[in-house]
Write a protein that holds these residues in place. Structure first.
Motif, PDB file in Angstrom:
ATOM      1  N   ILE A  75      26.932  32.996  34.763  1.00 41.47           N
ATOM      2  CA  ILE A  75      27.984  32.956  33.673  1.00 41.47           C
ATOM      3  C   ILE A  75      29.341  32.428  34.622  1.00 41.47           C
ATOM      4  N   HIS A  76      29.979  31.223  33.939  1.00 45.49           N
ATOM      5  CA  HIS A  76      31.025  30.707  34.498  1.00 45.49           C
ATOM      6  C   HIS A  76      32.320  31.148  33.773  1.00 45.49           C
ATOM      7  N   TRP A  77      33.574  31.420  34.275  1.00 42.28           N
ATOM      8  CA  TRP A  77      34.592  31.898  33.593  1.00 42.28           C
ATOM      9  C   TRP A  77      35.613  30.391  33.634  1.00 42.28           C
ATOM     10  N   HIS A  78      35.255  29.640  32.621  1.00 42.16           N
ATOM     11  CA  HIS A  78      36.008  28.329  32.601  1.00 42.16           C
ATOM     12  C   HIS A  78      37.549  28.404  32.499  1.00 42.16           C
ATOM     13  N   GLY A  79      38.126  28.106  33.731  1.00 46.10           N
ATOM     14  CA  GLY A  79      39.455  28.047  33.424  1.00 46.10           C
ATOM     15  C   GLY A  79      40.148  29.256  34.384  1.00 46.10           C
ATOM     16  N   VAL A  80      39.424  30.209  34.658  1.00 50.19           N
ATOM     17  CA  VAL A  80      40.093  31.288  35.473  1.00 50.19           C
ATOM     18  C   VAL A  80      39.929  31.080  36.678  1.00 50.19           C
ATOM     19  N   LYS A  81      41.309  31.342  37.419  1.00 51.08           N
ATOM     20  CA  LYS A  81      41.377  30.937  38.674  1.00 51.08           C
ATOM     21  C   LYS A  81      40.853  32.010  39.716  1.00 51.08           C
ATOM     22  N   GLN A  82      39.867  31.584  40.266  1.00 49.06           N
ATOM     23  CA  GLN A  82      39.131  32.630  41.279  1.00 49.06           C
ATOM     24  C   GLN A  82      39.539  32.710  42.609  1.00 49.06           C
ATOM     25  N   LEU A  83      40.830  33.492  42.643  1.00 51.09           N
ATOM     26  CA  LEU A  83      41.571  33.531  43.843  1.00 51.09           C
ATOM     27  C   LEU A  83      40.770  34.466  44.792  1.00 51.09           C
ATOM     28  N   ARG A  84      40.262  34.126  45.978  1.00 51.75           N
ATOM     29  CA  ARG A  84      39.553  35.075  46.543  1.00 51.75           C
ATOM     30  C   ARG A  84      38.119  35.926  46.106  1.00 51.75           C
ATOM     31  N   THR A  85      38.007  35.280  44.811  1.00 59.55           N
ATOM     32  CA  THR A  85      36.623  35.616  44.283  1.00 59.55           C
ATOM     33  C   THR A  85      35.583  34.637  43.864  1.00 59.55           C
TER      34      THR A  85
END
Length: 201
Positions: A75-85
């Protein structure tokens, strides 16, 4: 090392509100009828579109995904900024290995500095055609909207529907080198609209 330990101890000692959201999702097949025809589709928790996730800005989100189908999924969380994740971003074979049949994966990310409505979707092959939904990120408690607060909110998810298996559509396109067939209909929250002489559109 002592400096890091002291900073961590100081961080843990300070009172703060931390909001943690846990969602348990199962990827399953569900027979679904659209355009007068029924076919099995890949869904999350048997819903099409999938469940809407609600959280607030800066909340920590944990989503445990269990794969109960015979295909690999992510699953891709489209638009979520994955900061250090980055390992929770979802693109198969890029930021994570796919979730194999019968296995689970825990997505863990923080909605840092974000508000609004985003999209989550499968990120392997064309499973995203039916495996998708919304993420609603509300402002922090006590923080106003950056515009007049709406009287009511309604999530609208736009999509496409193929009468045939979407995986077969993309596989045929890859084999022949031509563009995939266009969808048979567009959907609004999973519905194609009324179809004459059908019990369900």
């Amino acid at each position: 090392m002592r400096l890091v330990a002291a900073a961590l101890e100081d961080f843990l000692r300070k009172p703060r509100e931390i909001y943690l959201h846990y969602f348990g999702d199962q990827v399953v097949l569900k027979n679904t009828t659209r355009l007068c025809a029924t076919k099995p589709i890949v869904t999350v928790n048997g819903k099409f579109p999938g469940p809407t996730l609600y959280a607030r800005e800066d909340d920590n989100v944990l989503v445990n995904v269990t794969n109960l189908i015979n295909d690999n999924v992510t699953i891709h969380w489209h638009g979520v900024k994955q900061l250090r994740t980055g390992w929770s971003d979802g693109p198969a074979y890029i930021t994570q290995c796919p979730i194999q049949p019968g296995r689970s994966y825990l997505y863990n990310f923080t909605l840092t500095g974000q508000r609004g409505t985003l999209l989550w979707h499968a990120h392997i092959s064309w499973l995203r055609s039916t495996m998708h939904g919304a993420i609603v990120i509300l402002p922090k408690k006590g923080v106003p909207y950056p515009f007049p607060k709406p009287d009511k909110q309604k999530v609208i998810v736009l999509g496409e529907w193929w009468k045939s298996d979407a995986e077969a559509v993309i596989n045929e396109a890859l084999q022949t080198g031509v563009a995939p067939n266009v969808s048979d209909a567009h959907t609004i929250n999973g519905h194609t609209g009324p179809v004459p002489n059908c019990s369900y559109g």
